[in-house]
Design an enzyme around this catalytic site. Structure first.
Site: not given
Ligand code: SAM
Length: 239
Positions: A96, A146, A217, A219-220
């Protein structure tokens, strides 16, 4: 990212600089509370793995030999902690970039005394390339990456052919790649890209039913509140 960790609408200051690869995130430092900073300072030496262009020695890192599952983008870490608690015989490496999420993950590890989680605060694309040996993973979780919904941002999505080829190569034969999203066209993109990867085969026909081991999760839950559906895609490495 915005403060709620969703992609914003701007291109981000880093877009003007030459890049080795397209970033799937825009890093905002956000507001780190003194507690979150302390969580990282105390957690990193105990459960953190510093990024380095060097393969991770899993046995030395966890003090045992066990199947290793990698999670990309664990957010605040609640799902990671829940899955790791339910699967004590598996070791988990969470990646993360977002500081408050990393701080919270360390807090959960400390509070719940979770021996089977390690954390890397770095771009997952570089971690995969530089630190994860080929054929070494029992599984990969990418939950609600994302969504980058705007057309001009689609190139930032994580689940694209080059990364999936790299992920497939990191899996041991029989290892699984599990992606989930609440964005319908991203779900279809996941299904199409994984289906086109020669090293992978689908575990079912089309989208998978949500497996018992994946908790709801953060975000879900947000997506469900907005009336979105949820799409799970689970493939295995052939061989
Ligand atoms: C929309 S959030 C989802 C978080 C969690 N998986 C959930 O479902 O609640 C996406 C996460 O991916 C992380 N992220 C995006 N691109 C990344 C990368 N290249 N390496 C590590 N983390 C990344 C973002 O910082 C963010 O916290």
């Amino acid at each position: 990212m915005n403060d709620d960790n969703t992609p914003d609408n701007s291109e981000g200051a880093d877009d003007a600089r030459p890049q080795r690869h397209i970033r799937s995130y825009v890093l905002r430092q956000g507001r780190m509370s003194p507690g979150q900073i302390r969580n990282i300072e105390e957690g990193m030496p105990r459960w953190g793995i510093e990024y380095a262009p060097q393969a991770i020695d899993y046995a030395a890192t966890f003090g045992r030999r066990a199947p290793v599952v990698l999670e990309i983008g664990f957010g605040m870490g609640f799902t990671t902690a829940e899955i790791a608690t339910a699967r004590p015989d598996t070791d988990f490496i969470g990646i993360e970039v977002h500081g408050p999420g990393v701080g919270n993950m360390f807090k959960l590890i400390a509070e719940q005394q979770l021996a089977n989680i390690r954390v890397i605060q770095h771009d997952a694309v570089e971690v995969l390339r530089d630190m994860i040996p080929d054929g070494s993973l029992a599984g990969v979780h990418v939950y609600f990456p994302d969504p980058w919904p705007k057309k001009r941002h689609l190139k930032r999505r994580l689940i694209q052919a080059p990364l999936v080829a790299q992920l497939a190569a990191k899996l041991a034969p029989g290892g699984y790649l599990h992606c989930a999203t609440d964005i319908e066209d991203y779900g279809q993109q996941m299904l199409d890209v994984l289906s086109a990867e020669p090293l992978l085969e689908n575990t079912v026909d089309g989208f998978a039913p949500r497996p018992d081991y994946r908790p709801l999760t953060k975000f879900e839950a947000r997506g469900l509140r907005l009336g979105h559906g949820v799409w799970d895609v689970i493939f295995r490495r052939k061989g």
